[in-house]
Design an enzyme around this catalytic site. Structure first.
Site, PDB file in Angstrom:
ATOM      1  N   GLY A   1       0.814  -1.205   0.000  1.00  0.00           N
ATOM      2  CA  GLY A   1       0.000   0.000   0.000  1.00  0.00           C
ATOM      3  C   GLY A   1       0.843   1.248   0.000  1.00  0.00           C
TER       4      GLY A   1
ATOM      5  N   GLU B   1       5.434  -3.601   1.061  1.00  0.00           N
ATOM      6  CA  GLU B   1       5.649  -3.260  -0.346  1.00  0.00           C
ATOM      7  C   GLU B   1       4.880  -1.975  -0.564  1.00  0.00           C
ATOM      8  OE1 GLU B   1       5.468  -2.116  -3.710  1.00  0.00           O
ATOM      9  OE2 GLU B   1       3.795  -3.513  -3.924  1.00  0.00           O
TER      10      GLU B   1
ATOM     11  N   CYS C   1       2.459   0.217  -8.893  1.00  0.00           N
ATOM     12  CA  CYS C   1       3.623   0.711  -8.157  1.00  0.00           C
ATOM     13  C   CYS C   1       4.886   0.622  -8.994  1.00  0.00           C
ATOM     14  CB  CYS C   1       3.786  -0.039  -6.838  1.00  0.00           C
ATOM     15  SG  CYS C   1       3.868  -1.824  -7.012  1.00  0.00           S
TER      16      CYS C   1
END
Length: 463
Positions: free
Chosen positions: A209, A231, A265
């Site tokens: 997140g 992560e 991401c």
């Protein structure tokens, strides 16, 4: 009700769910702990039978699962089908490899009198997974498959906008034969994460997140001395050297920035281009982005999806405006995106300097930051001038030179002539503010196990 299905293309609220109560949370922890006592005793081969069945069901019902993903977070349907397949392949990776990866490991000893030293890998127990919405099936599979294979059980706190994805995955595992309590979805509000982590039967937490969420959960885990992996965000550098094959590089750049509507991401957020080819790259890249077709994510011809929510779209537009206020040039590209849905017009940011806050921010959507580099070393310097350290890419006609340059980039992953990607048989994770720990392969498998030493020593051996 925080947990709701709101179609990001139509804005329709489809379904709402009640938050879990304290009694429901406590019951779930108890059930997961009781199941762990039995699950850990099974041979790895018995556990992985269930993982294989889950993979089979995912493939048998790919369209069904893909449509739930697209309904809840707006991913174009082709990418949703690919996510379902990726999730199945992760399960199968551990079916094929978990037993070998978890084998007892004899240790070399300097003196035979020290005995026969062996490292064994034992599960910890009940774990909490806090997962995001952008890959609602893959994110679960990435933590669930290795931890079930290792013998742990899992509680899920999924993102509030993908509750039906969370429910569907729990049912998937039950249909695959996993005992109740092996994997439990909880509609857990953020305020109740500490309630879970303080329970002595819960032994760790894995979070994917934002930085803020990661810092909060890591602090709570540390308070109760629980293992955590994080992560977090990324601002991946997409470095293009002067000798790169330009047309193919541009194709990868367009894809690398805009898959999943740029809500990844590891998408290619910072394009760092050698000054000799900067103008040519910018021209071709602009044309490539302009060709993306925005529309209904359920339509197979759509190439640009809406963002996950109207709030996400509004926040991104504000972020672009702030970048412009500090001197950036924002160029909107392509046909106007539909007025219906949480769309953001694809935008290219140039003239973004280090004194602009945008230079260090993560843009989660179809916004490309393009930066000119004087030479290769300057490109590496710019790539490393980031709070993040997740992934990155180097494009060059000389892969071995690119390999040497990649060693100088401070990230958890670097790809040569390819955007950062996710696969079942490659490790995933970063450094700096991108978090700590690794997922997938043996690295992820062993994040939440007790690496226990057993040493058989002759009773007459000296101390």
């Amino acid at each position: 009700m925080a947990f709701s299905t709101i179609n990001p293309y139509t804005g329709e609220t489809v379904k709402q769910f009640n938050d879990a109560t304290d009694s429901e949370i406590s019951a779930a922890i108890s059930r997961a702990d009781q199941t762990f006592a039995e699950w850990r005793q099974l041979a790895i081969a018995q556990r992985t039978v269930i993982l294989q069945k889950a993979a089979d069901i995912l493939r048998e019902k790919t369209q069904f699962f893909a449509e739930i993903i697209t309904l809840e977070m707006g991913k174009i349907i082709g990418e949703a089908r690919a996510e379902v397949e990726l999730s199945a392949s992760i399960f199968e990776y551990y079916v094929k490899n978990a037993e070998q990866l978890l084998k007892d490991q004899p240790l070399p000893v300097a003196d035979p009198a020290e005995g026969q030293a062996v490292l064994v890998h034992e599960p910890l127990g009940v774990l909490l997974a806090v997962e995001p919405w952008n890959f609602p099936f893959y994110q679960i599979a990435r933590i669930l498959a290795p931890q079930l294979a290792a013998g742990n059980t899992l509680l899920l706190k999924h993102a509030s906008n993908v509750p039906q994805c969370a429910e569907a995955f729990e049912k998937l595992m039950l249909d695959a034969g996993l005992p109740a309590g092996g994997f439990t979805n909880l509609f857990l509000p953020h305020s109740k994460i500490e309630y879970v982590l303080k329970d002595p039967r819960v032994h760790g937490v894995a979070l994917t997140g934002s930085e803020a969420a990661g810092a909060s959960v890591a602090q709570t885990a540390a308070k109760y001395l629980k293992k955590s992996t994080l992560e977090l965000g990324g601002a991946d550098a997409f470095v293009v050297l002067a000798d790169a094959e330009l047309d193919k590089t541009v194709e990868w750049a367009v894809f690398g920035r805009h898959w999943n509507a740029g809500q990844v991401c590891v998408s290619s957020k910072r394009m760092i281009i050698h000054e000799k080819i900067y103008d040519a790259f910018l021209e071709k890249y602009t044309a490539g982005v302009a060709a993306l077709k925005a529309g209904d994510p359920m339509d197979n011809t759509t190439r640009l999806a809406p963002l996950s929510s109207q709030r996400a779209a509004d926040n991104l537009k504000q972020q672009i405006a702030k970048a412009v206020e500090h001197g950036a040039i924002a160029t909107e590209v392509g046909d106007k995106v539909p007025a219906q849905g949480a769309f953001v017009q694809p935008t290219i940011l140039t003239n973004v300097t280090p004194d602009n806050p945008a230079y260090y921010e993560e843009f989660f959507g179809p916004v490309s930051m393009i930066i000119k580099a004087r030479d290769d070393e300057d490109a590496v310097r710019i790539a490393n001038d980031s709070h993040f350290g997740l992934g990155g890419s180097v494009f060059t006609a000389d892969p071995q030179y690119g390999y040497q340059l990649a060693k100088k980039i401070t990230t958890g992953m670097v790809y040569i002539n390819h955007p950062t990607m996710v696969k079942a048989d490659l490790p995933f994770g970063g450094v700096k503010r991108s978090g700590y720990g690794r997922e997938l392969l043996g690295l992820g498998l062993k994040e939440f196990v007790n690496h226990k030493l057993i040493d058989i020593v002759d009773i007459d051996a000296p101390f």
